[in-house]
Structures are given as C-alpha cells and as structure tokens.
Design a protein around this motif. Structure first.
Motif, short mmCIF file in Angstrom:
data_model
loop_
_atom_site.label_atom_id
_atom_site.label_comp_id
_atom_site.label_asym_id
_atom_site.label_seq_id
_atom_site.Cartn_x
_atom_site.Cartn_y
_atom_site.Cartn_z
N ASP A 32 -7.75 4.95 -7.01
CA ASP A 32 -8.22 5.90 -6.00
C ASP A 32 -7.94 7.34 -6.46
O ASP A 32 -8.75 8.24 -6.24
CB ASP A 32 -7.56 5.63 -4.63
N ARG B 57 -4.40 10.60 -3.83
CA ARG B 57 -3.93 9.27 -3.44
C ARG B 57 -4.27 9.05 -1.98
O ARG B 57 -4.09 9.94 -1.14
CB ARG B 57 -2.40 9.20 -3.64
N THR B 58 -4.78 7.83 -1.62
CA THR B 58 -5.19 7.55 -0.24
C THR B 58 -4.45 6.35 0.30
O THR B 58 -3.94 5.52 -0.46
CB THR B 58 -6.71 7.26 -0.19
N GLN B 59 -4.41 6.25 1.64
CA GLN B 59 -3.77 5.09 2.28
C GLN B 59 -4.52 3.80 1.91
O GLN B 59 -3.92 2.77 1.66
CB GLN B 59 -3.75 5.27 3.81
N TRP B 60 -5.87 3.89 1.89
CA TRP B 60 -6.66 2.71 1.53
C TRP B 60 -6.37 2.29 0.09
O TRP B 60 -6.31 1.10 -0.24
CB TRP B 60 -8.15 2.99 1.71
N LEU C 242 -3.54 2.59 -1.41
CA LEU C 242 -2.25 1.87 -1.38
C LEU C 242 -2.45 0.42 -0.94
O LEU C 242 -1.83 -0.50 -1.47
CB LEU C 242 -1.27 2.58 -0.43
N VAL C 243 -3.33 0.22 0.07
CA VAL C 243 -3.62 -1.14 0.55
C VAL C 243 -4.24 -1.97 -0.57
O VAL C 243 -3.85 -3.12 -0.82
CB VAL C 243 -4.56 -1.10 1.78
N ARG D 271 6.23 9.86 -2.91
CA ARG D 271 5.78 10.44 -1.64
C ARG D 271 4.42 11.14 -1.80
O ARG D 271 4.21 12.24 -1.28
CB ARG D 271 6.84 11.38 -1.06
N MET D 272 3.54 10.52 -2.59
CA MET D 272 2.14 10.96 -2.74
C MET D 272 2.01 12.36 -3.37
O MET D 272 0.99 13.02 -3.21
CB MET D 272 1.42 10.94 -1.39
#
Length: 595
Positions: free
Chosen positions: A466, A473-476, A478-479, A354-355
């Motif tokens: 990242d 940690r970023t959403q991008w 994760l992508v 969970r980041m």
C-alpha cells in the motif's frame, strides 16, 4: 548476435518428435528420437504426413524422471512489450510430454508389483513438482535480445561475445531452464531452437511527461543459484551464492538515448538458517561450526567483479531475534576490511513505527552522496557511453522482500529523477513526484514487482505494498498484510517442503535415477505426527461440548471443562515443542541449505 527461432510447430509420431521452425525462410526441423533420445537436425520434407501437429511457442527443455525422458514446451505466451525493438514475452502455459508412449507401459490396475507401483507414484509426484514450478508466475524470454544481462554488461562486450548464441552468452545465474537445456547446450547446431528463460518480473510501460513519450522498464532477474523458498533457504552456500538473490534493473529510453540503474537484493551472506517449527517467527540460528568469512568473501568478491563498489543496506530489526544477525553482518564486513564494501544498518520497523513512513527519507538522504558517486549507466543516441554505474546498493531484510522493495523503489525514483533530466524529459526544477500520471504507473509497477518476488519466494504477495502504490500506509493495507501473513504462515509450515523439492528438481539440484529403487519421497512419520493432532482436536471438541451441555452442577461442568481444556492445551504445547516434526520438510536435497 545469433538469434533463436520465434515460432514453432510440434509434430508428434510414435517414434519421434519433430519441432519445425516456422520463421520466414526457415527450413530447419529438430528431430528428437523418443527411444534413443538423440537430437538431430533435419528438414521439413522429412516430417511424416501422419504426424499429429500443434503450434508451440518454444522449448523449455528436457527432463529425466522415473518413467524416462520428458519434453517441456511453452504452449502459450503473452507479449509484455518491445525492448529496443525486440519483443519480450511472458510464458503463460506449458506442456510436459513423455517420450514413452505409455508411462511404464502399465495402467494403475495392472500395477501389482509393489516396486512398480511405488515408481509410478514417484513419477506422478515428480510431474506435480515440475508443474508446481511452471505454474509459479514469472517466466520471461526473448528470442532476439539477451534479457539475462544489464545494459551496462551488454555494452562492455567483445566482438566474439556478440557473435555467440543466446544460450552461450547468457548470464547463467539467471537462466532458469539451464538444467533443462543441457542437451541443447552441448550441440551448438541446436542453439537456434532454444533460448534462456528468466524467472522474476518484467514491466514495460510507455509513459509521457511534458508531451515527451519515453519507455520505462523494470527487469527483476531471480538467481537460480541457491534458489528456494523462504524458510528453507537462507544465507549463502559454500560458493558464496546468496539465497533469494535478485538483480533489479530500471531502464529508460528516450529519443535514442538509454539509461539504466541496477540494484541487488539477497539474503545476509553468511551461514544461518531459520527452519519452520510451527512458531509464527522461528528463531534464526547462526552456524557455529562453519567458517563464515570464506563464503562471505567469495560472495563480495563476485559482487565487486560484476557490479563494482557495494553499499549494503541492512534493514533488519536491531533488537529481538533479528539483532544477532545484524551484529554478525556488521562484524563480518569489519573483518573483511575491504574498502569497496560499505555497511549501513537501518532499523526499518523502529524508524517507521506508528505509521511514520516519511522517515524513510532519512535513509535516502543518508546514502544520497554515495548514490551520486555510483551514478547510473547512460548511452546517447549514437551509442556512445556517457556514464557508467560504478557501484550498487545491496539491500536486505530477513526475507529480502517487503522492506527491501520499499527502499529499492525510493532509490530507483531518485536515480530516475536525474536520468529524465539528463535525457531532456524533465525540465530543470521539475520533480517526478509532481507528475501524477507517471507516479501512478511507477508506484504500481514497483508494487507488482514486490508481489512477484514475494510469491516466488514466500508463497504470497508482498507486505507493505500500500505504501509502494500510494506513498502512504493505510489501515486497509495493514489488514491485507495480516491476511498475507496468515497465508504465509500456513504455506511456510505445511506446503513449502514440496515447493522446495520442486525447485531443486527443476534446477537439477536433485537428479532422478531411472534404475534406482524408490526416490526419497517416502518418509515414515513418527507416531506423534498423527496421534497428537487427533488427541488435541478430540480434547478441544469435548471442552466445547462440556461448555454447551452443562452437567448437573456447575462444579461438575467446571471439572470437565478444566480436564478437557488442560488436555487440549497440553497436547498443543507438546506439538509446538516438537514443531519441526509436524512441518512439511523437503525430502530430496540434503546439503548445506538444510543445516
């Protein structure tokens, strides 16, 4: 130290290659007979004026393939920087030149004999393999500095060692052209024409904190023992060499003072495998027939001799398919009963779920006392050794890539904090993470290190970079991890057999025999290999067509869709069940790594 020549010209005639040393004052020329393959020293006046001449940057070595001997030369290089006044280069382009004037003296049209045609095809395949390795980014060299050894190892050497050539004194674990240079190694008079080439990553940065300029360097040395690709090379071999073993050294130089901090990574050092089988994560298998402790002990005996005390940081999951590996590792350390080896398990994914990446500090704090005890290597401007590093952290996850690199960058930063204070760059109470400009350089270099090691072993850039680059940690991120994971899945299942064969050929684990018939490159595929994918594609296509072109009644349409859908799903299930037969498997080397 006996240095190697730095610049060369290659003069080619139908009978010989003449490699001329172009350094100031040099008169030596290496002559290679293209028929007898003999190598001798001569002088510039012996080079025929009719020879075709081109500049080259160095010699990688020679290799015997089906069509005879080949000379491999470096044609382009890029300067990475200066290490203590010595230039460090990255080899960026290569040429593979046949000793024979025409390969097998035949053209494709003239090859009517099946055996000769097969040999020609095999030779092309082997050349493609050599090119595959050479095109994998990350070959580095220096002609007047020994890059294969850490600062600490170089400081603890004898006068005899200092007089040796680069080839003689190199740490063979990290000489990727060692097999290619065996002819040179056997003739000491030729040593000035060759140099060891590292595979891995080097970053050299000139940095400034408090107006004080210092050099900061990362060198990752990838071992050529038990080298290979992600799923085909796991664990250790009988000699105790671990898969994907990398020694990473962080160096700082300021005002004549030098400091170094060394860490290692490597696959869990017992006999286990994880062969690709079309599943996203194949289940790891621990060998039930091998004496694990023998290889395990050999591994740690050698690590203790080279690095001192060992702290193992095992970052694998402590549940699911990775759990048995963690338990086996812990049990083996316990059975080893060596006070020089300490084991710490840290479930990276669980702790940082969970980041919650700030929780990595838990591990850093847990090992802080041990890190202070190990210290780092430090030498003052007069060359006097002030401190020695007395142990290393040996980190691993499943691949020893993504999770491992994150932890290594955090431990290296903690060491750097102390080194910069000791060298007088940082004031008392100042912290590295408050120096915005340097932090950016630091994080990007460690992320680049992660990407280089990952591309060499897994075929794609690293995951989780990242966090290494930005500290969060970023959403991008994760992508991008999802995208890299998809590429890894494809490569690991459908192209890694060829990559593994390429590495085995390059490093001499497989030797080509000219006199032999065909090489083991031609494996007859089972009928399932072609038939089942065709059936699956046809059935799936029919299912889509039936959906788009409805029948007279909905029941008729449903019946067709169910029939073709069941056929495609059933075929896919059979393919998955026989997954190992559909992946690209290595063909050249059949030994422990292929259990």
């Amino acid at each position: 130290m006996a240095t190697a020549y730095e610049s060369f010209k290659l003069h080619t005639t139908p009978e010989k290659f003449y490699i001329e040393a172009c350094d100031d004052g040099a008169n030596d020329v290496l002559a290679i007979d293209r028929v007898s393959t003999e190598m001798t020293l001569t002088v510039k006046k012996d080079v025929p004026p009719s020879a075709v001449t081109k500049p080259i940057c160095g010699i990688m070595g020679t290799m015997r393939l089906v069509a005879g001997m080949y000379l491999i030369v470096i044609t382009k290089k890029k300067k990475i920087g200066d290490l203590f006044g010595h230039a460090v280069w990255k080899a960026t382009d290569f040429d593979i030149i046949s000793y024979k004037k025409t390969v097998l003296h035949l053209t494709d049209n003239q090859l009517t004999d099946y055996r000769e045609l097969t040999k020609m095809q095999d030779n092309k395949s082997f050349l493609a393999m050599i090119n595959n390795v050479l095109n994998t980014d990350g070959f580095y060299f220096s002609t007047n500095y020994d890059l294969t050894h850490t600062l600490q190892r170089l400081s603890n050497t004898s006068p005899e060692f200092q007089e040796m050539s680069l080839l003689e004194r190199a740490d063979q674990r990290f000489v990727w052209n060692g097999h290619l240079l065996r002819e040179f190694t056997a003739q000491p008079e030729l040593h000035k024409f060759a140099f060891p080439v590292l595979h891995g990553f080097i970053a050299m940065k000139s940095c400034c904190i408090n107006g004080k300029i210092f050099d900061w360097v990362i060198i990752s040395r990838r071992s050529c023992f038990r080298a290979g690709v992600r799923y085909y090379v796991r664990g250790i071999d009988s000699e105790g060499h671990a898969a994907n073993f990398v020694e990473t050294e962080q160096i700082v130089q300021y005002n004549g003072g030098k400091a170094s901090f060394v860490q290692t990574r490597g696959s869990m050092p017992f006999f286990w495998s994880q062969r690709p089988n079309l599943k996203y994560k194949p289940k790891p298998q621990i060998s039930k027939t091998t004496n694990h402790l023998d290889g395990f002990q050999r591994h740690f005996d050698s690590q203790i001799i080279i690095y001192g005390k060992q702290v193992i940081l095992n970052l694998v999951n402590q549940k699911g398919s990775e759990k048995p590996l963690e338990q086996a590792f812990a049990k083996m350390v316990s059975n080893l009963g060596n006070g020089m080896v300490k084991y710490i398990a840290f479930d990276f994914h669980k702790e940082c779920s969970r980041m919650r990446w700030e929780r990595l500090q838990i591990l850093v704090d847990m090992v802080a006392e041990m890190q202070d005890e190990f210290g780092y290597f430090l030498v003052d401007s007069d060359g006097k050794v002030l401190v020695q590093q007395e142990g290393t952290f040996r980190s691993n996850c499943m691949d020893c890539l993504d999770r491992t690199n994150v932890i290594q960058s955090l431990l290296a930063r903690r060491s750097l904090q102390s080194q910069l204070q000791r060298l007088g760059v940082l004031h008392v109470g100042q912290r590295i993470d408050e120096q915005a400009d340097f932090e950016k350089i630091y994080k990007n270099a460690w992320a680049d290190n992660a990407n280089a090691c990952a591309k060499q072993y897994a075929g794609t850039g690293a995951l989780k970079t990242d966090f290494t680059r930005t500290g969060k940690r970023t959403q991008w991120g994760l992508v991008m991890d999802g995208w890299n994971s998809m590429i890894r899945y494809y490569k690991n299942n459908f192209s890694d057999g060829f990559r593994q064969d390429s590495i085995d050929l390059f490093l001499g684990n497989y030797a080509v025999d000219e006199a032999e018939g065909s090489a083991p490159l031609h494996v007859q595929k089972d009928w399932k290999f072609l038939t089942l994918p065709i059936i699956m594609v046809v059935a799936f296509s029919m299912c889509i067509i039936c959906l788009l072109m409805a029948g007279d009644t909905w029941t008729e349409t449903l019946a067709y869709v169910l029939f073709w859908g069941t056929a495609s799903v059933g075929t896919a299930a059979i393919i998955l069940f026989n997954g190992k037969e559909f992946v690209d498997a290595p063909k050249l080397v059949q030994k422990e790594k292929m259990d």
